[in-house]
Design an enzyme around this catalytic site. Sequence first.
Site, PDB file in Angstrom:
ATOM      1  N   LYS A  69     -43.704   1.014 -33.054  1.00  0.00           N
ATOM      2  CA  LYS A  69     -43.596   2.042 -34.196  1.00  0.00           C
ATOM      3  C   LYS A  69     -44.876   2.547 -34.977  1.00  0.00           C
ATOM      4  O   LYS A  69     -45.493   1.597 -35.337  1.00  0.00           O
ATOM      5  CB  LYS A  69     -42.864   1.106 -35.098  1.00  0.00           C
ATOM      6  N   GLU A 122     -53.375  -7.255 -39.472  1.00  0.00           N
ATOM      7  CA  GLU A 122     -54.787  -6.867 -39.862  1.00  0.00           C
ATOM      8  C   GLU A 122     -54.510  -5.912 -41.005  1.00  0.00           C
ATOM      9  O   GLU A 122     -53.999  -4.985 -40.986  1.00  0.00           O
ATOM     10  CB  GLU A 122     -55.472  -6.146 -38.687  1.00  0.00           C
ATOM     11  N   CYS A 148     -60.678   0.571 -41.945  1.00  0.00           N
ATOM     12  CA  CYS A 148     -60.293  -0.723 -42.918  1.00  0.00           C
ATOM     13  C   CYS A 148     -61.528  -1.316 -43.023  1.00  0.00           C
ATOM     14  O   CYS A 148     -61.774  -2.022 -44.018  1.00  0.00           O
ATOM     15  CB  CYS A 148     -59.236  -1.544 -42.007  1.00  0.00           C
ATOM     16  N   GLU A 195     -58.560  -1.537 -53.328  1.00  0.00           N
ATOM     17  CA  GLU A 195     -58.578  -1.056 -52.081  1.00  0.00           C
ATOM     18  C   GLU A 195     -58.421   0.627 -52.464  1.00  0.00           C
ATOM     19  O   GLU A 195     -57.052   1.057 -52.728  1.00  0.00           O
ATOM     20  CB  GLU A 195     -57.985  -1.391 -51.016  1.00  0.00           C
TER      21      GLU A 195
HETATM   22  P1  NAD Z   1     -48.924   1.050 -44.238  1.00  0.00           P
HETATM   23  O1  NAD Z   1     -48.874  -0.729 -44.485  1.00  0.00           O
HETATM   24  O2  NAD Z   1     -48.209   1.831 -45.367  1.00  0.00           O
HETATM   25  O3  NAD Z   1     -48.040   1.292 -42.850  1.00  0.00           O
HETATM   26  C1  NAD Z   1     -48.264   0.753 -41.761  1.00  0.00           C
HETATM   27  C2  NAD Z   1     -47.135   1.105 -40.638  1.00  0.00           C
HETATM   28  O4  NAD Z   1     -46.435  -0.143 -41.229  1.00  0.00           O
HETATM   29  C3  NAD Z   1     -46.510   2.133 -40.696  1.00  0.00           C
HETATM   30  O5  NAD Z   1     -46.198   2.315 -39.215  1.00  0.00           O
HETATM   31  C4  NAD Z   1     -45.305   1.891 -41.503  1.00  0.00           C
HETATM   32  O6  NAD Z   1     -44.490   2.989 -41.434  1.00  0.00           O
HETATM   33  C5  NAD Z   1     -44.873   0.666 -41.351  1.00  0.00           C
HETATM   34  N1  NAD Z   1     -44.149  -0.017 -42.524  1.00  0.00           N
HETATM   35  C6  NAD Z   1     -44.276   0.204 -43.716  1.00  0.00           C
HETATM   36  N2  NAD Z   1     -43.491  -0.502 -44.584  1.00  0.00           N
HETATM   37  C7  NAD Z   1     -42.915  -1.430 -43.399  1.00  0.00           C
HETATM   38  C8  NAD Z   1     -41.873  -2.413 -43.780  1.00  0.00           C
HETATM   39  N3  NAD Z   1     -41.398  -2.743 -44.980  1.00  0.00           N
HETATM   40  N4  NAD Z   1     -41.620  -2.977 -42.602  1.00  0.00           N
HETATM   41  C9  NAD Z   1     -42.001  -2.549 -41.353  1.00  0.00           C
HETATM   42  N5  NAD Z   1     -42.794  -1.661 -41.148  1.00  0.00           N
HETATM   43  C10 NAD Z   1     -43.391  -0.826 -42.378  1.00  0.00           C
HETATM   44  O7  NAD Z   1     -50.561   1.225 -43.972  1.00  0.00           O
HETATM   45  P2  NAD Z   1     -51.203   2.721 -43.690  1.00  0.00           P
HETATM   46  O8  NAD Z   1     -51.289   3.456 -44.989  1.00  0.00           O
HETATM   47  O9  NAD Z   1     -50.502   3.305 -42.550  1.00  0.00           O
HETATM   48  O10 NAD Z   1     -52.804   2.268 -43.214  1.00  0.00           O
HETATM   49  C11 NAD Z   1     -53.451   1.951 -44.289  1.00  0.00           C
HETATM   50  C12 NAD Z   1     -53.724   0.521 -44.669  1.00  0.00           C
HETATM   51  O11 NAD Z   1     -54.251  -0.174 -43.302  1.00  0.00           O
HETATM   52  C13 NAD Z   1     -55.074   0.367 -45.487  1.00  0.00           C
HETATM   53  O12 NAD Z   1     -54.772  -0.716 -46.236  1.00  0.00           O
HETATM   54  C14 NAD Z   1     -56.101  -0.521 -44.227  1.00  0.00           C
HETATM   55  O13 NAD Z   1     -56.993  -1.056 -44.920  1.00  0.00           O
HETATM   56  C15 NAD Z   1     -55.188  -0.903 -43.237  1.00  0.00           C
HETATM   57  N6  NAD Z   1     -55.919  -1.168 -42.162  1.00  0.00           N
HETATM   58  C16 NAD Z   1     -56.360  -2.541 -41.653  1.00  0.00           C
HETATM   59  C17 NAD Z   1     -57.117  -2.451 -40.708  1.00  0.00           C
HETATM   60  C18 NAD Z   1     -57.376  -3.880 -39.935  1.00  0.00           C
HETATM   61  O14 NAD Z   1     -57.835  -3.896 -38.903  1.00  0.00           O
HETATM   62  N7  NAD Z   1     -57.418  -4.705 -41.054  1.00  0.00           N
HETATM   63  C19 NAD Z   1     -57.344  -1.609 -39.673  1.00  0.00           C
HETATM   64  C20 NAD Z   1     -56.795  -0.117 -40.101  1.00  0.00           C
HETATM   65  C21 NAD Z   1     -56.059  -0.037 -41.479  1.00  0.00           C
END
Ligand code: NAD
Length: 499
Positions: free
Chosen positions: A191, A267, A301, A403
């Site tokens: 997804k 992550e 991130c 963040e």
């Molecule tokens: P997000 O959590 O909003 O979304 C990530 C994914 O999860 C998307 O595909 C979204 O549709 C899905 N999602 C959202 N709610 C869900 C639910 N209830 N159930 C299942 N899936 C769901 O994150 P984002 O805005 O896409 O990305 C930014 C975030 O990602 C930042 O917090 C960043 O720090 C983090 N990030 C972490 C790493 C790492 O390696 N630690 C790497 C990249 C990004």
Amino acid sequence: MRSRLSSLHKKPMTTAYKLFINGEYVEAASGRTFEDINPATGAVVAHVSEADADDVDRAVNAAEAAMRGPWAKLPQADRLAALRRVADEIEKRFDAFVDAEIADTGKPRSLACSVDIPRGAANFRIFADLARGFSTECFETDTDDGAGALNYGVRVPHGVVGVICPWNLPLLLLTWKVAPALAMGNAVVVKPSEETPGTATLLGEAMNAAGIPPGVFNVVHGFGENAAGDFLVRHPRVRALTFTGETRTGQAIMRASAARVKHLSFELGGKNPAIVFADADFEKAVAGTARSTFSNCGQVCLCSERVYVARSIFERFVERLGQEARKLVAGDPYDSKTTIGPLISKTHREKVLSYYELARQEGATVIAGGGVPEMDSPFDTGCFVEPTVWTGLPETARSVREEIFGPVCHVTPFDDEDEVIAMANDTDYGLCAAVWTSDLSRAHRVAKRIEAGIVWVNGWFLRDLRTPFGGVKLSGIGREGGRHSLEFYSEIKNICIKL
Ligand code: NAD
């Protein structure tokens, strides 16, 4: 910050992104679509099929059938050879992948060409190599009759793995999970983020061309809560979930998957510190901190949002970091002079700008940026913000603790090592840190005491894919990378043979 408009700008053509299930591009059963927007211009890139629960079920069924059928029967060497061909097929379509990533994110072409797409291909090669050399333990066990027993471990796939990805490094982060999952013999349902469906969709074509059997790799597009992401998380036959994204989404996924006690790898977010000691190579530390703060418009991130600088060099450092921020050029992703792209969406821009406002209210001194740049058409409708540097906030300020995920950092002076380690660790997060020093003993000492999964000394984002990657505290659970990925994407089974 200067903005540029160049004749190189390509007008994106609106396309249709379908689901990829059982080796075929298919419409969502409901016929529903959503818009994929180019954040550099606001133009519609694609109409994307939105999966509902039935589509997710179809994808899981296809994955399960592939797992039990042709994929399970393939010898390991053939399976890994197929993964290497996926890398080849990505490279054959290099420009199409680059264009799709740029259309979805607006990131500079130089970045997509040097990081996102090459790493997307590299993930398949490295995990094919690592899986080939992966071994398990064996024990000779004493028994009363003196004949003994032999205990050995075998690694078996989980079955269907759910892969949920963010938008910041779309192909790179997706393949970072898909490649080891397939290398260990699983089938996946992916997804991608609703903001960046492009390269995941193209990957289906590369999988088919590489001879990956239908059903091994499936893509369901859509949103998170009460939508495709949630349906995938709750699906009873998805045994393991790997997720990269926000901490609170990870918490929701953890709650939703508790009923089936699923294997989880998370992550999550960060509020990463960079620490610059007075003995550091000054210019390298400035350049490294500018890179760690502003890369991908601060949407990595691993980016540094808290910078701690020894008091004796503080003012000079802040001045130089401000200069670096102002040098960045926003605009046409296809112009080689462009060095910073937009934020991913209007919603995310509102969030980042709300922190720009909050920091002012909290008493920040704005050294650089702090607003919205003037852009020429068609980028005046894009999601650009100015790269920003603040000083003067207390460690308790929300803008220093939460963040932001934008091109911004706060710089704080420090007087000694213990003080700066305490400030660096005073956070709910613990993904990574950067330490700049020329004192070898200090480098080891400080790196060991920082509460984070990864510490870079005199560098940042220097990644060897064999090494463990992940965070502590609210930044995640588990490690991926190298053998850690291979362990997560498989179960170890102990077999005991009485001799
Ligand atoms: P997000 O959590 O909003 O979304 C990530 C994914 O999860 C998307 O595909 C979204 O549709 C899905 N999602 C959202 N709610 C869900 C639910 N209830 N159930 C299942 N899936 C769901 O994150 P984002 O805005 O896409 O990305 C930014 C975030 O990602 C930042 O917090 C960043 O720090 C983090 N990030 C972490 C790493 C790492 O390696 N630690 C790497 C990249 C990004």
